[in-house]
Scaffold this motif. Structure first.
Motif, PDB file in Angstrom:
ATOM      1  N   GLY A  43       0.780  -1.223   0.000  1.00 16.46           N
ATOM      2  CA  GLY A  43       0.000   0.000   0.000  1.00 16.46           C
ATOM      3  C   GLY A  43       0.815   1.277   0.000  1.00 16.46           C
ATOM      4  N   ALA A  44       1.907   1.294  -0.746  1.00 18.97           N
ATOM      5  CA  ALA A  44       2.731   2.498  -0.842  1.00 18.97           C
ATOM      6  C   ALA A  44       1.898   3.671  -1.368  1.00 18.97           C
ATOM      7  N   THR A  45       2.020   4.806  -0.708  1.00 19.30           N
ATOM      8  CA  THR A  45       1.283   6.000  -1.139  1.00 19.30           C
ATOM      9  C   THR A  45       2.118   6.899  -2.047  1.00 19.30           C
ATOM     10  N   ARG A  46       3.412   6.698  -2.028  1.00 17.66           N
ATOM     11  CA  ARG A  46       4.315   7.528  -2.848  1.00 17.66           C
ATOM     12  C   ARG A  46       5.609   6.751  -3.077  1.00 17.66           C
ATOM     13  N   VAL A  47       6.041   6.703  -4.336  1.00 16.14           N
ATOM     14  CA  VAL A  47       7.294   6.022  -4.679  1.00 16.14           C
ATOM     15  C   VAL A  47       8.109   6.944  -5.585  1.00 16.14           C
ATOM     16  N   VAL A  48       9.346   7.201  -5.209  1.00 16.79           N
ATOM     17  CA  VAL A  48      10.243   8.052  -5.995  1.00 16.79           C
ATOM     18  C   VAL A  48      11.522   7.276  -6.265  1.00 16.79           C
ATOM     19  N   SER A  49      11.957   7.273  -7.517  1.00 20.33           N
ATOM     20  CA  SER A  49      13.224   6.621  -7.863  1.00 20.33           C
ATOM     21  C   SER A  49      14.161   7.661  -8.460  1.00 20.33           C
ATOM     22  N   ARG A  50      15.453   7.435  -8.307  1.00 20.19           N
ATOM     23  CA  ARG A  50      16.440   8.393  -8.797  1.00 20.19           C
ATOM     24  C   ARG A  50      17.656   7.641  -9.319  1.00 20.19           C
ATOM     25  N   GLU A  51      18.098   8.025 -10.532  1.00 22.08           N
ATOM     26  CA  GLU A  51      19.320   7.453 -11.079  1.00 22.08           C
ATOM     27  C   GLU A  51      20.523   8.012 -10.325  1.00 22.08           C
ATOM     28  N   PRO A  52      21.614   7.250 -10.245  1.00 17.79           N
ATOM     29  CA  PRO A  52      22.796   7.755  -9.557  1.00 17.79           C
ATOM     30  C   PRO A  52      23.438   8.899 -10.337  1.00 17.79           C
ATOM     31  N   SER A  53      23.964   9.865  -9.611  1.00 18.74           N
ATOM     32  CA  SER A  53      24.692  10.965 -10.245  1.00 18.74           C
ATOM     33  C   SER A  53      26.083  10.482 -10.647  1.00 18.74           C
ATOM     34  N   LEU A  54      26.777  11.291 -11.446  1.00 25.31           N
ATOM     35  CA  LEU A  54      28.146  10.944 -11.816  1.00 25.31           C
ATOM     36  C   LEU A  54      29.021  10.852 -10.571  1.00 25.31           C
ATOM     37  N   GLU A  55      28.778  11.709  -9.594  1.00 25.45           N
ATOM     38  CA  GLU A  55      29.563  11.655  -8.360  1.00 25.45           C
ATOM     39  C   GLU A  55      29.389  10.309  -7.669  1.00 25.45           C
ATOM     40  N   GLU A  56      28.168   9.795  -7.637  1.00 24.05           N
ATOM     41  CA  GLU A  56      27.925   8.499  -6.998  1.00 24.05           C
ATOM     42  C   GLU A  56      28.572   7.366  -7.796  1.00 24.05           C
ATOM     43  N   LEU A  57      28.521   7.460  -9.137  1.00 23.05           N
ATOM     44  CA  LEU A  57      29.185   6.454  -9.960  1.00 23.05           C
ATOM     45  C   LEU A  57      30.692   6.483  -9.724  1.00 23.05           C
ATOM     46  N   PHE A  58      31.238   7.680  -9.645  1.00 25.07           N
ATOM     47  CA  PHE A  58      32.676   7.855  -9.422  1.00 25.07           C
ATOM     48  C   PHE A  58      33.085   7.287  -8.065  1.00 25.07           C
ATOM     49  N   LEU A  59      32.323   7.620  -7.028  1.00 24.65           N
ATOM     50  CA  LEU A  59      32.667   7.180  -5.688  1.00 24.65           C
ATOM     51  C   LEU A  59      32.494   5.674  -5.525  1.00 24.65           C
ATOM     52  N   THR A  60      31.657   5.063  -6.343  1.00 26.81           N
ATOM     53  CA  THR A  60      31.513   3.612  -6.302  1.00 26.81           C
ATOM     54  C   THR A  60      32.847   2.940  -6.584  1.00 26.81           C
ATOM     55  N   HIS A  61      33.593   3.502  -7.560  1.00 29.42           N
ATOM     56  CA  HIS A  61      34.907   2.947  -7.874  1.00 29.42           C
ATOM     57  C   HIS A  61      35.880   3.120  -6.726  1.00 29.42           C
ATOM     58  N   TYR A  62      35.820   4.251  -6.067  1.00 28.47           N
ATOM     59  CA  TYR A  62      36.782   4.516  -5.005  1.00 28.47           C
ATOM     60  C   TYR A  62      36.336   3.943  -3.674  1.00 28.47           C
ATOM     61  N   GLY A  63      35.185   3.279  -3.684  1.00 31.73           N
ATOM     62  CA  GLY A  63      34.788   2.510  -2.517  1.00 31.73           C
ATOM     63  C   GLY A  63      35.144   1.044  -2.671  1.00 31.73           C
ATOM     64  N   ALA A  64      35.744   0.711  -3.843  1.00 32.20           N
ATOM     65  CA  ALA A  64      36.140  -0.676  -4.080  1.00 32.20           C
ATOM     66  C   ALA A  64      37.356  -1.021  -3.229  1.00 32.20           C
ATOM     67  N   SER A  65      37.742  -2.268  -3.255  1.00 28.98           N
ATOM     68  CA  SER A  65      38.855  -2.717  -2.416  1.00 28.98           C
ATOM     69  C   SER A  65      40.152  -2.086  -2.865  1.00 28.98           C
ATOM     70  N   ALA A  66      41.078  -1.978  -1.966  1.00 26.68           N
ATOM     71  CA  ALA A  66      42.326  -1.278  -2.234  1.00 26.68           C
ATOM     72  C   ALA A  66      43.182  -1.989  -3.267  1.00 26.68           C
ATOM     73  N   ASP A  67      42.897  -3.256  -3.560  1.00 24.43           N
ATOM     74  CA  ASP A  67      43.713  -3.962  -4.539  1.00 24.43           C
ATOM     75  C   ASP A  67      43.295  -3.672  -5.964  1.00 24.43           C
ATOM     76  N   GLY A  68      42.336  -2.726  -6.126  1.00 19.81           N
ATOM     77  CA  GLY A  68      41.959  -2.323  -7.471  1.00 19.81           C
ATOM     78  C   GLY A  68      40.917  -3.202  -8.103  1.00 19.81           C
ATOM     79  N   ALA A  69      40.223  -4.001  -7.318  1.00 20.98           N
ATOM     80  CA  ALA A  69      39.179  -4.863  -7.879  1.00 20.98           C
ATOM     81  C   ALA A  69      38.107  -4.037  -8.538  1.00 20.98           C
ATOM     82  N   ALA A  70      37.508  -4.610  -9.549  1.00 19.47           N
ATOM     83  CA  ALA A  70      36.492  -3.867 -10.292  1.00 19.47           C
ATOM     84  C   ALA A  70      35.304  -3.553  -9.412  1.00 19.47           C
ATOM     85  N   SER A  71      34.682  -2.432  -9.672  1.00 20.27           N
ATOM     86  CA  SER A  71      33.501  -2.035  -8.927  1.00 20.27           C
ATOM     87  C   SER A  71      32.292  -2.798  -9.464  1.00 20.27           C
TER      88      SER A  71
END
Length: 305
Positions: free
Chosen positions: A270-298
């Motif tokens: 019974g959701a009364t409101r649903v909002v979706s949002r695509e990730p920004s470039l900043e979020e895409l960028f930070l996804t890579h830099y949140g990966a493991s320090a050994d350089g594993a792919a995001s």
């Protein structure tokens, strides 16, 4: 047509790798964003493309010529704006533009004058009297007025105020409309997102992602927020859902893959409101830099380097 093409381009300083096995193509008429933090290899790449340093291995072609052997011919057809502009302090802005235009070999006088007005630059002042922002304006005008086939821009809006940043973006869109190619290295992710359809992301000298923003977003997690009259539902077992957070009658989560199973569960609850949002470039960028320090792919998809 590839305006920039590199194959296995590598630069090492002693045992320290600055750039490793770069395979990259930038196509005619595109504005290509080149991203990475300090020390990731962005400026090294630009210096290699300009023939200012020699690669340890690999090769680069720019405008159909070898970046090492055909430097003079290539530089007649490109314009470069460095991140830290060093100009002649005793010359006026007008004299500097005239000199840089003469060094390049050709420039559009009428367009130069229009750019001076658009960027609100006083060309009668000596360079020593300019602020950092005005020196950057001078470098941008000098590059743009050549109408070069390729613009290589390394942090081009450093020191510009928001109004001048908007003017810069307008100039780059106009350049693209004329068929010019732009290689844009920038820390201003909103700027890259506004101008570039395709980007490359560097990490520790390695190109870890290259592709269109649309494709990257398609493969990345979608942020969803839903509101309910009662308690939010349990989303355990819903395919692709992660990062579930509840705050009162509001639920937030991320979903990868098909959103249909999640929408079905939200509708049942019974959701009364649903909002979706695509990730920004900043979020895409930070996804890579949140990966493991050994350089594993995001977890992002896209074309892999």
């Amino acid at each position: 047509m590839a305006i920039i093409c590199t194959e296995g381009l590598t630069k090492r300083y002693g045992r320290s790798p600055a750039l490793v096995d770069l395979d990259l193509e930038v196509h005619q008429g595109e504005v290509f964003g080149y991203l990475g933090p300090n020390g990731s290899g962005k400026t090294t790449t630009i210096r290699l493309l300009l023939g200012l340093i020699r690669p340890t291995s690999g090769r680069a072609e720019v405008l159909g010529g070898d970046a090492q052997r055909d430097v003079v011919a290539i530089h007649r057809r490109l314009a470069y704006v460095p991140g830290d502009t060093a100009l002649w302090p005793g010359l006026t802005g007008a004299e500097t533009l005239h000199l840089l235009g003469a060094v390049h070999g050709s420039f559009d006088v009428a367009y130069r004058d229009a750019l001076v007005e658009r960027f609100e630059l006083d060309p009668s002042k000596p360079v020593r009297a300019y602020s950092k922002g005005n020196r950057q304006k001078l470098a941008l005008i000098a590059a743009l007025m050549t109408r070069a086939e390729l613009l290589v821009l390394d942090e081009p809006t450093a020191g510009l105020d928001p109004l001048m940043e908007q003017e810069f973006r307008a100039c780059i869109r106009e350049a693209q409309d004329r068929g010019q190619t732009v290689f844009l290295s920038s820390h201003v992710l909103a700027e890259v997102e506004a101008l570039c359809a395709r980007v490359g992301i560097l990490r520790a000298g390695h190109l870890v992602e290259v592709g269109s923003l649309d494709h990257m977003r398609l493969r990345a997690a979608l942020a969803v927020e839903a509101s309910f009259e009662g308690h939010p539902p349990d989303l355990s077992g819903v395919p692709g859902v992660a990062g579930v957070e509840r705050a009162g009658r509001t639920l937030r989560c991320q979903v990868t893959g098909s959103i249909a199973p999640l929408l079905g569960r939200l509708a049942e609850a019974g959701a009364t409101r649903v909002v979706s949002r695509e990730p920004s470039l900043e979020e895409l960028f930070l996804t890579h830099y949140g990966a493991s320090a050994d350089g594993a792919a995001s977890p992002l998809g896209g074309e892999r380097a």
